[in-house]
Design a protein around this motif. Structure first.
Motif, PDB file in Angstrom:
ATOM      1  N   THR A 173      -0.559  10.831  -0.956  1.00  0.00           N
ATOM      2  CA  THR A 173      -0.759  11.948  -0.792  1.00  0.00           C
ATOM      3  C   THR A 173       0.267  12.606   0.196  1.00  0.00           C
ATOM      4  N   GLU A 231       0.791  -1.129  -0.022  1.00  0.00           N
ATOM      5  CA  GLU A 231      -0.195  -0.119  -0.045  1.00  0.00           C
ATOM      6  C   GLU A 231       0.748   1.311   0.011  1.00  0.00           C
ATOM      7  N   LYS A 232       0.714   1.884  -0.955  1.00  0.00           N
ATOM      8  CA  LYS A 232       1.401   3.309  -1.025  1.00  0.00           C
ATOM      9  C   LYS A 232       0.470   4.683  -0.808  1.00  0.00           C
ATOM     10  N   ASN A 233       1.232   5.544  -0.224  1.00  0.00           N
ATOM     11  CA  ASN A 233       0.046   6.718   0.195  1.00  0.00           C
ATOM     12  C   ASN A 233       0.890   7.932  -0.507  1.00  0.00           C
TER      13      ASN A 233
END
Length: 177
Positions: free
Chosen positions: A176, A172-174
């Motif tokens: 923002t 999972e990559k954020n």
């Protein structure tokens, strides 16, 4: 006499005094027949008979009649239709033709050309050939069904299908800030 002489103009009085009876022309007198003709007598007899029959008519011979009063006035819908129709008629009668543009009619030939006729004839012949096809002229044949799908034995090699699935890891990559 003096009074009457004063009432008559002088020139007329002189003419009356100078009147000569010898200047008159002789006229034969003819007596008219005061009796009516047969046609007149017959017509009068008919009128008298008609008057007598009306005067001596017995009211007891009449029959009682019931009268129905009908509304002869049109209803609101009929009046509205008549007004609309009258409006159309008035519009047609008072139409101003000066606002119309002049047009020239160009007559076109609605008949098809030779190529279209030839194509239509070929199509009709094709349809007749299909509709009129005789099945008696066909030869019997055997059909061999070919199944392009593999059978169950060749599909599985002995392993269960879920064991062929490899595990996948996701990260999972954020994105923002």
């Amino acid at each position: 006499m003096a009074d009457s002489a004063n009432k008559i103009p002088q020139d007329l009085g002189k003419k009356i005094e100078g009147f000569n009876a010898k200047d008159l022309k002789h006229a034969d007198t003819a007596e008219k027949n005061p009796l009516p003709s047969k046609e007149t007598v017959n017509q009068e007899k008919k009128e008298v008979a008609l008057r007598d029959s009306i005067e001596n008519f017995e009211k007891k011979k009449l029959q009682r009649a019931n009268t129905e009063e009908k509304n002869s006035l049109p209803d609101a819908q009929s009046v509205a239709q008549e007004k609309q129709h009258q409006g159309f008629v008035d519009g047609i009668e008072k139409f101003d033709k000066t606002g119309l543009n002049k047009t020239e009619t160009d007559e076109k030939n609605p008949l098809p050309d030779k190529d279209n006729l030839q194509q239509e004839k070929e199509h009709v012949g094709f349809v007749k050939g299909i509709e009129g096809f005789e099945k008696a002229g066909l030869h019997p044949t055997d059909t061999a069904e070919k199944n392009p799908l593999p059978d169950k034995a060749s599909m599985y090699t002995g392993e269960k299908p879920h064991s062929l699935i490899k595990p996948v890891c996701t990260q999972e990559k954020n994105l923002t800030p």
